[in-house]
Design a protein around this motif. Structure first.
Motif, PDB file in Angstrom:
ATOM      1  N   GLY A 179      58.392 117.463  49.001  1.00  0.00           N
ATOM      2  CA  GLY A 179      59.545 118.331  48.819  1.00  0.00           C
ATOM      3  C   GLY A 179      60.782 117.891  49.575  1.00  0.00           C
ATOM      4  O   GLY A 179      61.796 118.580  49.572  1.00  0.00           O
ATOM      5  N   GLY A 180      60.751 116.746  50.253  1.00  0.00           N
ATOM      6  CA  GLY A 180      61.895 116.282  51.018  1.00  0.00           C
ATOM      7  C   GLY A 180      62.119 117.056  52.299  1.00  0.00           C
ATOM      8  O   GLY A 180      63.194 116.999  52.889  1.00  0.00           O
ATOM      9  N   GLN A 181      61.102 117.792  52.748  1.00  0.00           N
ATOM     10  CA  GLN A 181      61.267 118.625  53.934  1.00  0.00           C
ATOM     11  C   GLN A 181      61.436 117.803  55.207  1.00  0.00           C
ATOM     12  O   GLN A 181      62.191 118.191  56.091  1.00  0.00           O
ATOM     13  CB  GLN A 181      60.061 119.564  54.080  1.00  0.00           C
ATOM     14  CG  GLN A 181      59.959 120.576  52.958  1.00  0.00           C
ATOM     15  CD  GLN A 181      61.160 121.486  52.893  1.00  0.00           C
ATOM     16  OE1 GLN A 181      61.595 122.025  53.899  1.00  0.00           O
ATOM     17  NE2 GLN A 181      61.708 121.651  51.711  1.00  0.00           N
ATOM     18  N   VAL A 182      60.752 116.671  55.315  1.00  0.00           N
ATOM     19  CA  VAL A 182      60.888 115.830  56.507  1.00  0.00           C
ATOM     20  C   VAL A 182      62.296 115.258  56.582  1.00  0.00           C
ATOM     21  O   VAL A 182      62.937 115.273  57.636  1.00  0.00           O
ATOM     22  CB  VAL A 182      59.832 114.700  56.510  1.00  0.00           C
ATOM     23  CG1 VAL A 182      60.077 113.736  57.658  1.00  0.00           C
ATOM     24  CG2 VAL A 182      58.438 115.286  56.600  1.00  0.00           C
ATOM     25  N   ALA A 183      62.812 114.774  55.466  1.00  0.00           N
ATOM     26  CA  ALA A 183      64.175 114.232  55.436  1.00  0.00           C
ATOM     27  C   ALA A 183      65.192 115.314  55.771  1.00  0.00           C
ATOM     28  O   ALA A 183      66.149 115.065  56.514  1.00  0.00           O
ATOM     29  CB  ALA A 183      64.472 113.637  54.064  1.00  0.00           C
ATOM     30  N   LYS A 184      64.985 116.514  55.263  1.00  0.00           N
ATOM     31  CA  LYS A 184      65.888 117.625  55.547  1.00  0.00           C
ATOM     32  C   LYS A 184      65.859 117.965  57.041  1.00  0.00           C
ATOM     33  O   LYS A 184      66.901 118.174  57.666  1.00  0.00           O
ATOM     34  CB  LYS A 184      65.491 118.848  54.726  1.00  0.00           C
ATOM     35  CG  LYS A 184      66.463 120.001  54.868  1.00  0.00           C
ATOM     36  CD  LYS A 184      65.962 121.269  54.195  1.00  0.00           C
ATOM     37  CE  LYS A 184      65.951 121.153  52.707  1.00  0.00           C
ATOM     38  NZ  LYS A 184      65.592 122.423  52.040  1.00  0.00           N
ATOM     39  N   PHE A 185      64.665 117.980  57.627  1.00  0.00           N
ATOM     40  CA  PHE A 185      64.518 118.267  59.045  1.00  0.00           C
ATOM     41  C   PHE A 185      65.217 117.195  59.876  1.00  0.00           C
ATOM     42  O   PHE A 185      65.968 117.504  60.807  1.00  0.00           O
ATOM     43  CB  PHE A 185      63.035 118.335  59.422  1.00  0.00           C
ATOM     44  CG  PHE A 185      62.795 118.570  60.885  1.00  0.00           C
ATOM     45  CD1 PHE A 185      62.765 119.844  61.389  1.00  0.00           C
ATOM     46  CD2 PHE A 185      62.608 117.502  61.757  1.00  0.00           C
ATOM     47  CE1 PHE A 185      62.541 120.069  62.736  1.00  0.00           C
ATOM     48  CE2 PHE A 185      62.394 117.706  63.100  1.00  0.00           C
ATOM     49  CZ  PHE A 185      62.365 119.001  63.597  1.00  0.00           C
TER      50      PHE A 185
END
Length: 74
Positions: A58-64
């Motif tokens: 979901g791209g959560q690591v990149a967003k974080f």
């Protein structure tokens, strides 16, 4: 005791990440439903010693990382 206070408890099928399946009882869905796992004890780093990496679907690591890049951590 009140009527209909407990959820329906029935058999479901679980599909592991390697394709193996097993049947268990759960309140998930309805009788005969299938749950396909993205992460299970055979692939999660907590159980495998961290040799495999989690997929950031979901791209959560990149967003974080983008949000907290200026904190100087890591």
């Amino acid at each position: 005791m009140k009527k209909d206070t407990h959820p329906d408890y029935h058999e479901i099928n679980v599909v592991m990440t390697d394709g193996t399946t097993y049947t268990t009882r759960s309140t998930y869905g309805k009788e005969g439903d299938t749950v396909k796992l993205d992460i299970d004890p055979k692939t999660h780093p907590a159980w495998t010693g961290g040799q495999q990496r989690l997929v950031d679907t979901g791209g959560q690591v990149a967003k974080f990382n983008k949000r907290f890049k200026d904190l100087g951590i890591g």
